[in-house]
Design a protein around this motif. Structure first.
Motif, PDB file in Angstrom:
ATOM      1  N   VAL A 402       1.142   0.261   0.292  1.00 24.99           N
ATOM      2  CA  VAL A 402       1.320  -1.020  -0.399  1.00 24.99           C
ATOM      3  C   VAL A 402       0.511  -0.990  -1.691  1.00 24.99           C
ATOM      4  O   VAL A 402      -0.711  -0.809  -1.657  1.00 24.99           O
ATOM      5  N   LYS A 403       1.185  -1.146  -2.820  1.00 26.93           N
ATOM      6  CA  LYS A 403       0.528  -1.174  -4.130  1.00 26.93           C
ATOM      7  C   LYS A 403       0.358  -2.625  -4.574  1.00 26.93           C
ATOM      8  O   LYS A 403       0.756  -3.561  -3.884  1.00 26.93           O
ATOM      9  N   ASN A 404      -0.261  -2.797  -5.729  1.00 27.21           N
ATOM     10  CA  ASN A 404      -0.377  -4.140  -6.289  1.00 27.21           C
ATOM     11  C   ASN A 404       1.010  -4.714  -6.548  1.00 27.21           C
ATOM     12  O   ASN A 404       1.847  -4.069  -7.173  1.00 27.21           O
ATOM     13  N   GLY A 405       1.260  -5.929  -6.052  1.00 31.83           N
ATOM     14  CA  GLY A 405       2.564  -6.541  -6.239  1.00 31.83           C
ATOM     15  C   GLY A 405       2.789  -7.670  -5.261  1.00 31.83           C
ATOM     16  O   GLY A 405       1.888  -8.054  -4.500  1.00 31.83           O
ATOM     17  N   PRO A 406       4.007  -8.187  -5.205  1.00 32.28           N
ATOM     18  CA  PRO A 406       4.328  -9.331  -4.343  1.00 32.28           C
ATOM     19  C   PRO A 406       4.063  -9.080  -2.864  1.00 32.28           C
ATOM     20  O   PRO A 406       3.589  -9.967  -2.157  1.00 32.28           O
ATOM     21  N   ALA A 407       4.357  -7.891  -2.380  1.00 32.81           N
ATOM     22  CA  ALA A 407       4.157  -7.604  -0.960  1.00 32.81           C
ATOM     23  C   ALA A 407       2.676  -7.639  -0.590  1.00 32.81           C
ATOM     24  O   ALA A 407       2.301  -8.183   0.460  1.00 32.81           O
ATOM     25  N   LEU A 408       1.842  -7.072  -1.434  1.00 31.92           N
ATOM     26  CA  LEU A 408       0.398  -7.087  -1.177  1.00 31.92           C
ATOM     27  C   LEU A 408      -0.136  -8.512  -1.186  1.00 31.92           C
ATOM     28  O   LEU A 408      -0.938  -8.901  -0.319  1.00 31.92           O
ATOM     29  N   ASP A 409       0.316  -9.307  -2.151  1.00 30.96           N
ATOM     30  CA  ASP A 409      -0.118 -10.709  -2.247  1.00 30.96           C
ATOM     31  C   ASP A 409       0.308 -11.506  -1.017  1.00 30.96           C
ATOM     32  O   ASP A 409      -0.391 -12.432  -0.586  1.00 30.96           O
ATOM     33  N   ALA A 410       1.462 -11.142  -0.436  1.00 26.49           N
ATOM     34  CA  ALA A 410       1.974 -11.883   0.722  1.00 26.49           C
ATOM     35  C   ALA A 410       1.321 -11.450   2.033  1.00 26.49           C
ATOM     36  O   ALA A 410       1.482 -12.123   3.051  1.00 26.49           O
ATOM     37  N   GLY A 411       0.602 -10.334   2.009  1.00 28.12           N
ATOM     38  CA  GLY A 411      -0.080  -9.884   3.214  1.00 28.12           C
ATOM     39  C   GLY A 411       0.589  -8.740   3.940  1.00 28.12           C
ATOM     40  O   GLY A 411       0.215  -8.427   5.075  1.00 28.12           O
ATOM     41  N   VAL A 412       1.573  -8.101   3.318  1.00 26.14           N
ATOM     42  CA  VAL A 412       2.206  -6.935   3.930  1.00 26.14           C
ATOM     43  C   VAL A 412       1.192  -5.789   3.957  1.00 26.14           C
ATOM     44  O   VAL A 412       0.493  -5.539   2.978  1.00 26.14           O
ATOM     45  N   ARG A 413       1.127  -5.083   5.084  1.00 16.33           N
ATOM     46  CA  ARG A 413       0.151  -4.010   5.246  1.00 16.33           C
ATOM     47  C   ARG A 413       0.841  -2.687   5.587  1.00 16.33           C
ATOM     48  O   ARG A 413       1.978  -2.668   6.069  1.00 16.33           O
ATOM     49  N   ARG A 414       0.113  -1.634   5.357  1.00 16.44           N
ATOM     50  CA  ARG A 414       0.598  -0.310   5.753  1.00 16.44           C
ATOM     51  C   ARG A 414       0.745  -0.270   7.273  1.00 16.44           C
ATOM     52  O   ARG A 414      -0.143  -0.690   8.006  1.00 16.44           O
ATOM     53  N   GLY A 415       1.878   0.237   7.764  1.00 13.85           N
ATOM     54  CA  GLY A 415       2.139   0.285   9.199  1.00 13.85           C
ATOM     55  C   GLY A 415       3.037  -0.835   9.676  1.00 13.85           C
ATOM     56  O   GLY A 415       3.526  -0.788  10.819  1.00 13.85           O
ATOM     57  N   ASP A 416       3.262  -1.846   8.816  1.00 13.39           N
ATOM     58  CA  ASP A 416       4.216  -2.902   9.170  1.00 13.39           C
ATOM     59  C   ASP A 416       5.637  -2.353   9.152  1.00 13.39           C
ATOM     60  O   ASP A 416       5.933  -1.379   8.455  1.00 13.39           O
ATOM     61  N   VAL A 417       6.510  -2.988   9.923  1.00 19.08           N
ATOM     62  CA  VAL A 417       7.929  -2.647   9.902  1.00 19.08           C
ATOM     63  C   VAL A 417       8.693  -3.837   9.337  1.00 19.08           C
ATOM     64  O   VAL A 417       8.617  -4.952   9.869  1.00 19.08           O
TER      65      VAL A 417
END
Length: 464
Positions: A402-417
């Motif tokens: 997960v890089k800087n961007g909308p997904a990181l801001d929303a709380g998406v993490r490495r290992g999520d599906v």
């Protein structure tokens, strides 16, 4: 007594055809053994002190005027860096009467001196003409004439179950002969992306590396290169480099002084049974494209993430490991036909094959690539093991980074599906890329993820 004699005679007659079917290798060894050589190498490694004593080092803060005193006190006169020699043994075979010898790259790697020992006990110093680490092939040259040579065959005609024979120097025992059968063809091994290995059950041990593998016609069809072993010795699994691959390397070294390979510019993986079902395939086969490198021949030809390459220049691709060797041996700038399955339909694309960049250039270009999607995440397909571990029955893509961007801001993490985006089910990477590319800006978007076995909705927003 009469019955006993009849039984013995009958048994002998029944056994005779069985013995007659076993191969006789004696003539083959007599005809080809003289062209098989023993290769010894010496490498000089500098080390401090000598091999008998661990000598203390001169302190770093010693004044220059006292350095000579400390050198004599700590190390003694004339001591310091002394060369230490390491030796290794391998095998090889003569492919031309004027002295060209073929062996493995790893046999002669970093060698300061290479000596070729012939069958008539002569020892000749060899020059390294060129080698290729990717295929583990090296070409040597000795100054001699009228040398015995092997007959070069084609590994393409080799059949599984066929008898083969190896001659080499296991553990330094020269001219050792072992035999077996071809166990499998086109094996893909770690670190051997450009070699479709021949697997045999011929007894191969350290020292056999670089030696020839003969078919029953007395032709060299492979060069023994690796074994699978937990003990360091033979365990029934031996691997040889096909001669078609080895001779391609030889010709390139002789002509250009180096080896060039064709390049497609994709990262691929095997199609599992679950993935085949998600792509609407009746069975798993082909090479699934998980990444297309920016600016590569594949990108220019229109190959996309989620495509399944099932045929290359008329050759069917059953597993992902079969594709790299075929592409690698395709001449640079040649037009190739690539058949892919995309969203359930097959289509053929024309690709102009590029030149494979070296690993450093490739790594640098990949590090400079921008995030390929607007969410700022790197995703991959889920393997069967990952699905079981993450408790995901079907659909979804795995978040690798997960890089800087909308997904990181929303709380998406490495290992999520990621299972759903808005009302769109994400079955695979192709679905993910298509949905993300069409998402609106400045609007909240619902994303369903699974984390530690539990589904969770997150809301993200793509800024302008």
């Amino acid at each position: 007594m009469l019955k006993k004699c009849i039984f013995i005679i009958g048994f002998a007659l029944m056994s005779q055809p069985l013995f007659a079917q076993l191969p006789d290798f004696t003539e083959m060894v007599e005809d080809n053994g003289k062209a098989v050589v023993n290769i010894s190498t010496t490498q000089k490694i500098a080390q401090v002190g000598d091999e008998e004593n661990d000598l203390p080092q001169i302190p770093e803060d010693v004044p220059p005027q006292l350095e000579e005193f400390f050198r004599r006190f700590f190390q003694g006169p004339g001591r310091g860096f002394v060369p230490r020699e390491t030796k290794s043994l391998g095998s090889g075979f003569i492919i031309s009467s004027d002295g060209y010898v073929l062996t493995n790259h790893h046999v002669v790697k970093n060698a300061d001196e290479i000596v070729v020992k012939l069958n008539d006990r002569r020892e000749l110093e060899a020059k390294l003409i060129g080698s290729d680490e990717s295929t583990d092939v090296a070409l040597l040259k000795v100054e001699a004439k009228n040398l015995p040579v092997v007959a070069i065959g084609s590994s393409k005609k080799l059949r599984v179950g066929e008898w083969v024979l190896a001659i080499g120097s296991p553990f330094g025992f020269e001219q050792s002969v072992t035999a077996g059968i071809v166990s499998a063809k086109r094996r893909s091994l770690p670190g051997g992306n450009y070699v479709p290995f021949i697997q045999t059950d011929v007894a191969i041990n350290p020292g056999n590396s670089g030696g020839p593998l003969f078919n029953m016609k007395g032709e060299v069809v492979g060069m023994n290169s690796q074994i699978y072993s937990r003990s360091g010795g033979y365990m029934g699994l031996s691997f040889a480099i096909p001669m078609d691959v080895a001779m391609n390397v030889v010709e390139q070294i002789k002509t250009n002084g180096k080896v060039s390979r064709g390049w497609l510019g994709v990262q691929i993986q095997d199609v599992t049974r679950e993935l085949a079902e998600s792509f609407g395939m009746d069975r798993p086969y082909g090479a699934l494209v998980s990444k297309v490198i920016a600016g590569s021949p594949a990108e220019k030809a229109g190959i996309k993430i989620g495509d399944i390459i099932v045929e290359f220049n008329g050759q069917e691709i059953e597993t992902s490991g079969e594709l790299p060797p075929i592409v690698g041996m395709t001449p640079v700038d040649e037009e190739a036909r690539v058949k892919v399955i995309r969203e359930g339909d097959s289509q053929t694309l024309e690709v102009k094959i590029g030149l494979l960049p070296d690993q450093e250039q490739l790594a640098a270009s990949e590090n400079q690539e921008k995030i390929v999607n607007r969410l700022g995440v790197v995703v991959s397909e889920l393997t069967a093991e990952q699905r079981e571990q993450l408790q995901v029955d079907k659909n979804g893509v795995l978040v690798q980074d997960v890089k800087n961007g909308p997904a990181l801001d929303a709380g998406v993490r490495r290992g999520d599906v990621i299972l759903r985006i808005q009302n769109h089910t994400i079955r695979n990477i192709a679905d993910f890329e298509e949905v993300v590319s069409n998402l609106p800006v400045e609007k909240s978007i619902a994303v369903l993820i699974q984390r530690r076995g539990s589904p969770v909705f997150l809301a993200l927003k793509i800024e302008k």
